[in-house]
Design an enzyme around this catalytic site. Structure first.
Site, PDB file in Angstrom:
ATOM      1  N   GLU A  49      82.435  30.735 -36.691  1.00  0.00           N
ATOM      2  CA  GLU A  49      83.003  29.737 -35.645  1.00  0.00           C
ATOM      3  C   GLU A  49      82.908  30.501 -34.314  1.00  0.00           C
ATOM      4  O   GLU A  49      83.315  31.636 -34.211  1.00  0.00           O
ATOM      5  CB  GLU A  49      84.544  29.594 -35.975  1.00  0.00           C
ATOM      6  CG  GLU A  49      85.041  28.252 -35.646  1.00  0.00           C
ATOM      7  CD  GLU A  49      83.955  27.144 -36.510  1.00  0.00           C
ATOM      8  OE1 GLU A  49      83.054  26.423 -36.180  1.00  0.00           O
ATOM      9  OE2 GLU A  49      84.364  26.959 -37.736  1.00  0.00           O
ATOM     10  N   SER A 146      81.264  14.960 -33.975  1.00  0.00           N
ATOM     11  CA  SER A 146      81.029  13.395 -34.106  1.00  0.00           C
ATOM     12  C   SER A 146      80.419  13.482 -32.749  1.00  0.00           C
ATOM     13  O   SER A 146      79.258  12.564 -32.630  1.00  0.00           O
ATOM     14  CB  SER A 146      82.188  12.486 -33.855  1.00  0.00           C
ATOM     15  OG  SER A 146      83.062  12.657 -32.694  1.00  0.00           O
ATOM     16  N   ASP A 190      75.440  22.288 -34.108  1.00  0.00           N
ATOM     17  CA  ASP A 190      75.722  20.872 -34.505  1.00  0.00           C
ATOM     18  C   ASP A 190      74.468  20.130 -34.615  1.00  0.00           C
ATOM     19  O   ASP A 190      74.044  19.289 -35.360  1.00  0.00           O
ATOM     20  CB  ASP A 190      76.812  20.230 -33.631  1.00  0.00           C
ATOM     21  CG  ASP A 190      78.046  21.261 -33.434  1.00  0.00           C
ATOM     22  OD1 ASP A 190      78.127  22.020 -34.240  1.00  0.00           O
ATOM     23  OD2 ASP A 190      78.858  20.721 -32.285  1.00  0.00           O
TER      24      ASP A 190
END
Ligand code: ADP
Ligand code: NG1
Length: 484
Positions: A49, A146, A190
């Site tokens: 992360e 998203s 991503d």
């Protein structure tokens, strides 16, 4: 693999309820039938992360949830966007005059990022228009990407409308860069997994050059996502960019003390200069003003991540740095710091925790490599070992990187209490989801107990539509669908 383009599949729309519904909604909205559909998935980051923008490898997998867009190219320049979710209002503009407002991360701006990325790549000033109806089922601002799914989907839509070809790697790089038009200084995790994902396998994503390698997850365990129901929009706040800037500064500062600069915190008697004279010499040959990422420093010094942790302990101090000290160390003015190093939304930050952020990054980068190694070697106690790494990752995110929040910490504790071998926040943090590794035979009781302990609160404060707790498997990447 590196040159492969996203696949195009022929489908019977009537046999796919979501596509069929989208086709019907498209027809009632625009009075015509879509020419094609594009999907791009969200992702769950299993470990690694806040290190992609420092140049380090990460280990995500695509989730089943995605953004799906029905498209009809038109002969004018009109770009019309609609969304199946009434929370996202219709938007129209001219495709040859794309303006992205960084100050307001409205949904259509993410679409425009993808479109602009492709437009710029091909050096096109004029683009033909299109009608698009967007349908997404990734919980927004919850660490499952998203926003990137929307950017990547829009990028592939634009490429398809233009009738051009790009590899998945090129698309991922273009979309990672163009998502920054929204104002966030993200890495490329991503967008890379959204294009490069393959069903059945997680991926180690490496940068510069971008590549994705299969990582086989243990068959005896299941990865479970749980949403804390706290939303955090990266582009609307400065939390995310502050971390990126802290890492950028931590890459520039470590050796600029002692022999190199005066007025630094240790007044020139740097342990590092004495203990790591050779490293210092190497660092001197680095053009520090060009260095942006912690990985670049490690690569130039040619030492291990464990050694970088030691170096960090010597070179940076745990007390926060203020802008004046940073300027003294770098030999620049406050104005130069603001305009040449910091992003627009971090120019007024007064405290930078360089030591803590660098420690997180180097230790997290090492955990990713250990995780992959355990998956490859598959020892008997692998689920336990992987779980321990995930727990350490959460602790480091919480204490050193300060990107957790009380709800995430509580959810992680609940997940561990009811059988997860490891549990951690996933994605940017400050809210959003956790990911837990759960032995397969414990899954039903785990789901029931976590649901009861976290979601069925007596105060009913968690809106049912935001609640989500589900097991996930590695899904496939972005695709174009044509009606058969
Ligand atoms: P994430 O961690 O999910 O990427 P961000 O806060 O970066 O979260 O981005 C969320 C934003 O992405 C939303 O506020 C919205 O503008 C956009 N978005 C996400 N899903 C959709 C969707 N289905 N339709 C339109 N916009 C969406
Ligand atoms: P999410 O979880 O989508 O907000 C963000 C960044 C990633 C990565 C993670 C933290 C973007 C588009 N995404 O992801 O690149 O840095 O945070 O690991 O900025």
């Amino acid at each position: 693999m590196a040159t492969e383009s996203p696949a195009t599949r022929r489908v019977q729309v009537a046999e796919h309820p979501r596509l069929l519904k989208l086709k019907e909604m498209f027809n009632s909205k625009f009075g015509s039938i879509p020419k094609f559909y594009v999907r791009a998935p969200g992702r769950v980051n299993i470990i690694g992360e806040h290190i992609d923008y420092c140049g380090y490898s990460v280990l995500p997998m695509a989730v089943e949830q995605d953004v799906l867009i029905a498209v009809e190219p038109v002969k004018t320049y009109a770009l019309q966007l609609a969304n199946t979710n009434p929370l996202y209002p219709d938007f129209s503009t001219s495709a040859n005059n794309i303006q992205i407002d960084k100050t307001k991360p409205l949904w259509h701006n993410y679409f425009l990022c993808g479109l602009k990325g492709i437009q710029e790549h091909f050096g096109l000033s004029n683009l033909t228009g299109m009608n698009c109806l967007v349908d997404g089922n990734i919980p927004p601002s919850s660490g499952l990407s998203s926003s990137s799914a929307l950017v990547c989907c829009a990028g592939l839509v634009t490429l398809t409308v233009l009738g051009r070809n790009l590899s998945k790697v090129e698309l991922a790089e273009i979309c990672a860069k163009s998502e920054r038009y929204i104002g966030t200084e993200g890495g490329g995790m991503d967008q890379s997994i959204s294009f490069l994902a393959e069903e059945g396998t997680a991926k180690l994503i490496e940068f510069s050059p971008l590549r994705a390698t299969d990582v086989k997850l243990p068959s005896g365990a299941v990865f479970v996502i749980a949403n804390s129901c706290v939303e955090m929009n990266k582009a609307a706040t400065s939390h995310f960019n502050i971390r990126v800037m802290e890492c950028r500064l931590a890459a520039k500062i470590p050796f600029l003390c002692g022999g190199l600069q005066t007025g630094c915190w240790n007044s020139g008697v740097c342990h590092l200069c004495i203990l790591f004279g050779e490293l210092l010499a190497k660092y001197k040959s680095l053009q520090w003003d060009k260095v942006l990422r912690l990985e670049e420093v490690q690569a130039k010094l040619g030492i291990s991540l464990e050694e970088m942790l030691l170096v960090t302990e010597d070179a940076l101090h745990p007390e926060p740095y203020n802008p004046e000290e940073i300027c003294r160390c770098l030999g620049i003015s406050l104005e130069e710091l603001r305009t040449q190093i910091l992003s627009p939304n971090t120019q007024d930050v007064l405290i930078f925790k360089l030591y803590q952020r660098a420690k997180h990054v180097y230790s997290e980068a090492a955990r990713v490599l250990q995780f992959k190694k355990i998956c490859e070697e598959a020892p008997e106690n692998m689920v336990q070992l992987l779980g321990e790494l995930m727990n350490q990752s959460h602790m480091s995110c919480r204490d050193m990187y300060e990107c957790s929040c009380p709800e995430l910490d509580q959810l992680v504790d609940i997940c561990r209490k009811f059988g997860a071998q490891g549990s951690r926040l996933t994605g940017a943090g400050w809210g959003g989801c956790t990911v837990s590794i759960v032995p397969a035979d414990k899954l039903p009781s785990f789901l029931a107990n976590v649901h009861k302990a976290y979601y069925q609160r007596s105060d009913g404060s968690l809106a049912p539509e935001k609640q989500s707790l589900f097991a996930t498997k590695p899904g496939g990447g972005a695709l174009v669908f044509l009606e058969a």
